[in-house]
Design an enzyme around this catalytic site. Structure first.
Site, short mmCIF file in Angstrom:
data_model
loop_
_atom_site.label_atom_id
_atom_site.label_comp_id
_atom_site.label_asym_id
_atom_site.label_seq_id
_atom_site.Cartn_x
_atom_site.Cartn_y
_atom_site.Cartn_z
N CYS A 48 0.81 -1.23 0.00
CA CYS A 48 0.00 0.00 0.00
C CYS A 48 0.84 1.28 0.00
CB CYS A 48 -0.89 0.07 1.24
SG CYS A 48 -1.37 -1.51 1.95
N LYS A 51 3.29 1.88 -3.00
CA LYS A 51 2.40 1.99 -4.15
C LYS A 51 1.74 3.37 -4.20
CE LYS A 51 -1.69 1.30 -3.64
NZ LYS A 51 -2.58 0.15 -3.60
N TYR A 180 -6.75 -5.29 -8.84
CA TYR A 180 -6.41 -3.91 -8.53
C TYR A 180 -4.91 -3.63 -8.61
CZ TYR A 180 -4.95 -4.73 -3.63
OH TYR A 180 -4.29 -5.12 -2.51
N GLU A 184 -3.58 -0.70 -10.89
CA GLU A 184 -2.88 0.43 -10.26
C GLU A 184 -1.48 0.62 -10.86
OE1 GLU A 184 -4.96 0.42 -5.84
OE2 GLU A 184 -3.07 -0.61 -6.09
N HIS A 439 -20.54 22.71 -1.77
CA HIS A 439 -20.44 23.20 -3.15
C HIS A 439 -19.27 24.16 -3.30
CE1 HIS A 439 -21.92 24.21 -7.11
NE2 HIS A 439 -21.75 25.49 -6.81
N GLU A 444 -20.64 16.29 -4.01
CA GLU A 444 -22.01 16.76 -3.77
C GLU A 444 -23.02 16.00 -4.62
OE1 GLU A 444 -23.07 20.85 -5.16
OE2 GLU A 444 -21.06 20.87 -6.02
C1 LIG Z 1 1.31 -4.05 -4.35
C2 LIG Z 1 0.31 -4.14 -3.24
C3 LIG Z 1 -0.51 -3.06 -2.98
C4 LIG Z 1 -1.44 -3.13 -1.96
N1 LIG Z 1 -2.23 -2.05 -1.74
C5 LIG Z 1 -3.15 -2.08 -0.75
C6 LIG Z 1 -3.95 -0.95 -0.48
O1 LIG Z 1 -3.86 0.07 -1.16
N2 LIG Z 1 -4.84 -1.02 0.54
C7 LIG Z 1 -4.97 -2.15 1.31
O2 LIG Z 1 -5.77 -2.15 2.24
N3 LIG Z 1 -4.21 -3.24 1.08
C8 LIG Z 1 -3.31 -3.23 0.07
N4 LIG Z 1 -2.52 -4.32 -0.15
C9 LIG Z 1 -2.74 -5.55 0.66
C10 LIG Z 1 -2.08 -5.43 2.04
O3 LIG Z 1 -0.72 -5.14 1.87
C11 LIG Z 1 -2.26 -6.73 2.79
O4 LIG Z 1 -3.63 -7.05 2.85
C12 LIG Z 1 -1.71 -6.65 4.23
O5 LIG Z 1 -0.37 -6.31 4.25
C13 LIG Z 1 -1.93 -7.98 4.94
O6 LIG Z 1 -1.37 -7.94 6.22
P1 LIG Z 1 -0.90 -9.28 6.93
O7 LIG Z 1 -0.52 -8.90 8.32
O8 LIG Z 1 -1.89 -10.34 6.74
O9 LIG Z 1 0.39 -9.76 6.12
P2 LIG Z 1 1.73 -9.01 5.70
O10 LIG Z 1 1.61 -7.55 5.84
O11 LIG Z 1 2.10 -9.57 4.39
O12 LIG Z 1 2.78 -9.49 6.80
C14 LIG Z 1 3.21 -10.82 6.90
C15 LIG Z 1 4.64 -10.81 7.43
O13 LIG Z 1 4.99 -12.13 7.80
C16 LIG Z 1 6.36 -12.35 7.48
N5 LIG Z 1 6.57 -13.80 7.42
C17 LIG Z 1 6.05 -14.68 6.53
N6 LIG Z 1 6.40 -15.94 6.86
C18 LIG Z 1 7.15 -15.84 7.98
C19 LIG Z 1 7.79 -16.82 8.82
N7 LIG Z 1 7.68 -18.14 8.59
N8 LIG Z 1 8.49 -16.39 9.89
C20 LIG Z 1 8.60 -15.04 10.16
N9 LIG Z 1 8.00 -14.08 9.41
C21 LIG Z 1 7.28 -14.50 8.35
C22 LIG Z 1 6.51 -11.64 6.14
O14 LIG Z 1 7.87 -11.35 5.86
C23 LIG Z 1 5.68 -10.39 6.39
O15 LIG Z 1 6.46 -9.34 6.90
C24 LIG Z 1 -1.55 -4.30 -1.16
C25 LIG Z 1 -0.72 -5.40 -1.42
C26 LIG Z 1 0.20 -5.32 -2.45
C27 LIG Z 1 1.08 -6.51 -2.73
#
Ligand SMILES: Cc1cc2nc3c(=O)[nH]c(=O)nc-3n(C[C@H](O)[C@H](O)[C@H](O)COP(=O)(O)OP(=O)(O)OC[C@H]3O[C@@H](n4cnc5c(N)ncnc54)[C@H](O)[C@@H]3O)c2cc1C
Length: 464
Positions: A48, A51, A180, A184, A439, A444
């Protein structure tokens, strides 16, 4: 002596994991979080945030074009990609620092290595070889870009991860996908001057969004010069003799391009984590199966965020984290609420949406009133830009409730956030009408659409 090393061990310091770890620690729990990459996860490091910074950069290109209509002279303007990358990297580093500081302030121990389940209440830390135990384990490992391994030549392509670090801006790019992220990045690359094409296997980009938004965005992208090829997929990617890439298409066509980006979905990060061996059930896609409270098939193991493949959005992962902490550490069982989640597509023009699309509403409601207004936003007039804006309300004609609100145009994402409040509260069309307009704004239109543009009387079409 405590029976376990920790009350809670979180795997993954992304949007969901960091929030759950902090809030559980603030509630008095002994918490550790493991992260094998950078702290902040997808959203902050490679999603996010970077981006949106790129979107701002791309929008400025259009703003500079528009400026002359407002009397500004903007001659000899140039764009420098390395400057954008460096500024973006500085901001991401700053945010990562904030995430680390917040974890420390809450008293969460950060374990900077990959973690996996080791059976029972044990977690194996791979780099150090240590095993630790926790009363509860939270899987918050997110998802990663699908590398499309079945595609010959996929290793020549980039995903969104690499798009944030390209050494040089390509002159041309072909993006596979119609979701998306593909849409984007097409807006970003085009806005930065890259010759951009989308190749999508479906009939229309952005499935699940309202069809009027999808069609208008498609038209506006083509007006700008972004090519959109639908109902096609790549059959292979090759490196040409001159170093360029050749993308071969399913209909036998070929495209020669500097770069190919794959944005064809995201896979849950569950591989090699000992989940199934430990008894955690996964679905066919490899996502962790959870109940309504985010509990897995093991009583002491929970999962939130993208790894559960519910709604892959940062605020949803954070909401699931908050519900998890309420349920487990405050004794108040709380289910995540997925009704009326507003969302944006940071395309150019932008989409903001909450509630049901017209098509989804037609499948569920007997009678609908549709209100639509399409117009050229005021800011485009002096600029000489032909781009249109669309606002749309989907109303249940029987109750007069607004069940969907959609916008395409400048600041549509900001509008969606505010529209989410009345839609979630169950506001009626009359409540919108009773609201005096601000306005002159584009928003609006949402409170000034007097008569339905279409009345759908749909009862026969619904299953009995
Ligand atoms: C290009 C892009 C644009 C996006 N834009 C938007 C947006 O505009 N708005 C929006 O709401 N969402 C957006 N998203 C989606 C959003 O980023 C995710 O929904 C969100 O980050 C999910 O959070 P999470 O905590 O589930 O996982 P993540 O944020 O992915 O975190 C998971 C973490 O776990 C770590 N990990 C994985 N396996 C292990 C392991 N075995 N041991 C230790 N660490 C580990 C990873 O390294 C990572 O840091 C976008 C995603 C992408 C790829």
């Amino acid at each position: 002596m405590a029976a376990f090393d920790y009350d809670l061990f979180v795997i993954g310091a992304g949007s969901g994991g960091v929030r759950a770890a902090r809030k559980a620690a603030e509630a008095g729990a002994r918490v550790a979080v493991a992260e094998h990459d950078r702290v902040g996860g997808t959203c902050v490091i490679r999603g996010c945030v970077p981006k949106k910074l790129f979107v701002y950069a791309a929008q400025l290109g259009e703003a500079i074009e528009d400026a002359s209509g407002y009397g500004w002279r903007a001659d000899n303007v140039a764009f420098d990609w390395p400057t954008l990358l460096a500024s973006k990297d500085r901001e991401i580093a700053r945010l990562e620092g904030v995430y680390r500081a917040n974890l420390a302030k809450a008293g969460v121990e950060l374990v900077e290595e990959r973690a996996a389940l080791a059976g029972g209440h044990d977690v194996r830390l791979e780099a150090s070889g240590r095993t630790v135990s926790a009363e509860r384990i939270l899987i918050a490992t997110g998802a990663r870009a699908n590398p499309h391994a079945a595609l010959p030549g996929h290793e020549l392509c980039i995903t969104s991860n690499e798009a944030f670090h390209l050494e040089r801006l390509p002159r041309s790019i072909v993006i596979a996908g119609g979701g998306y992220i593909a849409v984007e990045f097409a807006g970003i690359f085009h806005g930065l001057g890259v010759d951009t094409t989308i190749v999508y296997r479906g009939k229309e980009i952005l499935s699940r969004f309202d069809m009027d938004l999808r069609r208008l965005l498609h038209a506006e992208y083509e007006n700008k010069g972004i090519r959109i090829v639908t109902q096609q997929v790549f059959s292979s990617i090759e490196r040409g003799r001159d170093g360029q890439l050749v993308a071969n298409l399913s209909d036998g066509g070929r495209m020669v391009t500097d770069a190919v980006m794959l944005a064809v979905g995201r896979d849950p990060n569950t591989g090699g984590m000992g989940l199934e061996e430990a008894g955690v059930q996964l679905d066919a896609k490899g996502a962790v199966c959870v109940d309504d409270h985010s509990r897995t098939s093991l009583d002491h193991v929970w999962a939130i965020g993208d790894v559960t493949d519910r709604l892959q959005l940062t605020p949803v992962a954070i909401h699931e984290a908050m519900c998890f902490v309420e349920t487990v550490f405050h004794g108040r069982p709380t289910r995540p609420d997925y009704r009326s989640v507003a969302t944006a597509v940071f395309s150019q023009p932008e989409i903001g949406t909450v509630g049901l699309s017209e098509d989804a509403a037609r499948r569920r409601f007997a009678n609908l009133d549709i209100y639509k207004s399409a117009f050229r936003p005021m800011r485009h007039i002096l600029a000489g830009r032909s781009e249109r804006m669309l606002v749309k309300l989907v109303v249940d004609a029987d109750t007069q409730r607004v069940i969907g609100a959609h916008a395409l145009g400048p600041d549509a994402g900001e509008m969606a956030q505010l529209l989410a409040v009345p839609v979630k509260m169950g506001a009626r069309k009359a409540d919108f009408d009773a609201t005096i307009a601000v306005h002159p704004t584009a928003a609006e239109e949402f409170v000034t659409m007097a008569a339905p543009t279409e009345r759908i009387r749909n009862r026969e079409a619904l299953p009995a």
